[in-house]
Enzyme design. Structure first.
Site, PDB file in Angstrom:
ATOM      1  N   CYS A 246      35.739  49.653  92.224  1.00  0.00           N
ATOM      2  CA  CYS A 246      35.789  48.110  92.203  1.00  0.00           C
ATOM      3  C   CYS A 246      34.651  47.238  91.841  1.00  0.00           C
ATOM      4  O   CYS A 246      33.947  47.410  91.015  1.00  0.00           O
ATOM      5  CB  CYS A 246      36.521  47.442  92.350  1.00  0.00           C
ATOM      6  SG  CYS A 246      37.765  45.835  91.764  1.00  0.00           S
ATOM      7  N   HIS A 331      41.472  51.385  92.210  1.00  0.00           N
ATOM      8  CA  HIS A 331      41.506  51.674  93.394  1.00  0.00           C
ATOM      9  C   HIS A 331      42.140  53.064  93.698  1.00  0.00           C
ATOM     10  O   HIS A 331      43.007  53.168  93.916  1.00  0.00           O
ATOM     11  CB  HIS A 331      42.381  50.016  94.242  1.00  0.00           C
ATOM     12  CG  HIS A 331      41.979  49.024  94.049  1.00  0.00           C
ATOM     13  ND1 HIS A 331      41.276  48.250  94.446  1.00  0.00           N
ATOM     14  CD2 HIS A 331      41.324  48.015  93.148  1.00  0.00           C
ATOM     15  CE1 HIS A 331      40.995  47.000  94.408  1.00  0.00           C
ATOM     16  NE2 HIS A 331      41.790  47.163  93.012  1.00  0.00           N
ATOM     17  N   GLU A 333      42.420  54.282  97.011  1.00  0.00           N
ATOM     18  CA  GLU A 333      43.000  54.121  97.778  1.00  0.00           C
ATOM     19  C   GLU A 333      44.201  54.243  97.054  1.00  0.00           C
ATOM     20  O   GLU A 333      45.690  53.549  98.087  1.00  0.00           O
ATOM     21  CB  GLU A 333      42.338  53.326  98.664  1.00  0.00           C
ATOM     22  CG  GLU A 333      42.888  52.046  98.247  1.00  0.00           C
ATOM     23  CD  GLU A 333      42.106  51.692  97.896  1.00  0.00           C
ATOM     24  OE1 GLU A 333      42.310  49.813  97.528  1.00  0.00           O
ATOM     25  OE2 GLU A 333      41.039  52.160  96.717  1.00  0.00           O
TER      26      GLU A 333
END
Length: 362
Positions: A246, A331, A333
């Site tokens: 990001c 992202h 994750e």
């Protein structure tokens, strides 16, 4: 209690107050996720922003102890069509209203969030004020006009001092620009020894920690407002494998000579399709950003375009042609969202392994 959301273009939305009764000014943005409002509320990348949820019912599964992405939320306001004050979920510890009150975050419900989102999509993100009903338009407009856009969001959310999450695996320095806990969870899941450092930690201090790899995290705001991080990345990238996420992706690109620009209304949600040129596959991703790397600027650098957004063809991934450094705009994750791209953490581990093997051969 009645409450108003007033945009800088003069548009007024009348609704009901919940959460904190404080007045708040911020950049009004929208998130398209159907779930994951707790992670959204606690994502440091929303620092300085008033977040609108496009899904109409928010709060129905409450707030629990497990889904936080940071301890202290930093959003400036929360806008919903309808909030649920009686959640039903076995993990729920409290409702949305009490959570917002405890963290001094004002909320407004009962407005037409579809209309608000269409305005933001047409005219772009803009400043807004959440204020009590009855406030004069002139006073609100004056406050909005005088409000200076934040430029220090990363400083506001980054850790003040280094700290360690111990492990027996690779030693990772995680540069905190507004880290979501999901990133740390993925590294500790792989048994990494993680040292989290502030956003302005110098390259010299990072190298003294003898890391096997460096992680550049997500964070809020304009990447060009963090020049010290850009200079740090320039110094470390030839020596240590790097993985950026990001804001970290944007900073890596800037450090390599590319450019970034502001998007009209950004990407915020958990359903953004991304095409990967290396695997010839499309992945659904979780995203939260208002800036992007400009595609044309990559051509004059040592970076290679690896992924693009299918919705608007913006840059979603790059890798360095010479050094073991790569980054993605989304992202991996998730938290919340699909875990389609979770494998990128394993790629980072593989890069470290290969880099260490090459050094041993030399």
């Amino acid at each position: 209690m009645k409450r108003q959301l007033i945009l800088e273009d003069g548009t007024i939305f009348n609704g009901e107050a919940f959460g904190s009764l404080e007045e708040s000014i911020g950049e009004v943005v929208f998130n398209t996720g159907m779930t994951g409002y707790q992670e959204t509320l606690s994502d440091p990348s929303y620092c300085g922003q008033i977040v609108t949820m496009t899904y109409p019912l928010i709060g129905n599964y409450g707030i629990n102890r497990d889904d936080f992405e940071t301890i202290t939320p930093s959003i400036f306001g929360f806008v919903v069509k309808e909030y649920c004050d009686s959640p039903s979920n076995f993990r729920s510890d409290e409702n949305l209203d009490s959570f917002l009150k405890a963290n001094n975050i004002p909320g407004i419900s009962g407005i037409d969030t579809r209309k608000l989102t269409k305005i933001l999509r047409k005219y772009g993100t803009m400043k807004g004020i959440i204020t009590k009903a009855g406030a004069t338009d002139e006073r609100a407009s004056e406050k909005l006009a005088q409000a200076i856009p934040l430029t220090n969001q990363v400083e506001m959310v980054s850790t003040l001092k280094p700290y360690v999450s111990p492990g027996r695996g690779y030693r990772i320095v995680l540069v905190d620009f507004g880290m979501k806990h999901g990133i740390l969870r993925e590294l500790t899941k792989r048994n990494c020894h993680v040292t989290v450092v502030p956003y302005n930690y110098s390259a010299e201090n990072i190298m003294r920690l003898k890391p096997d790899g460096i992680m550049l995290t997500n964070g809020p705001g304009n990447p060009k407002n963090v020049p010290e991080a850009i200079e740090m990345i320039k110094e470390v990238i030839p020596h240590i494998p790097v993985f950026g996420i990001c804001l970290g992706h944007q900073l890596l690109a800037l450090a390599c000579g590319a450019n970034t620009d502001r998007l009209k209304f950004g990407h915020r949600g958990s359903n953004h399709p991304v095409y990967d040129f290396e695997t010839s596959r499309t992945y659904l991703t979780s995203q939260n950003h208002g800036y992007a790397v400009t595609k044309a600027s990559i051509e004059l650098t040592d970076l290679e375009l690896t992924q693009i957004a299918l919705n608007d063809k913006t840059v979603e991934g790059v890798k360095h042609k010479e050094y073991p450094a790569f980054s993605v705009q989304y992202h991996p994750e998730a938290s919340p969202g699909p875990d389609d791209t979770n494998y990128l953490f394993d790629r980072f581990m593989k890069n470290i392994k290969n880099f260490k093997a090459q050094k041993e051969e030399v």
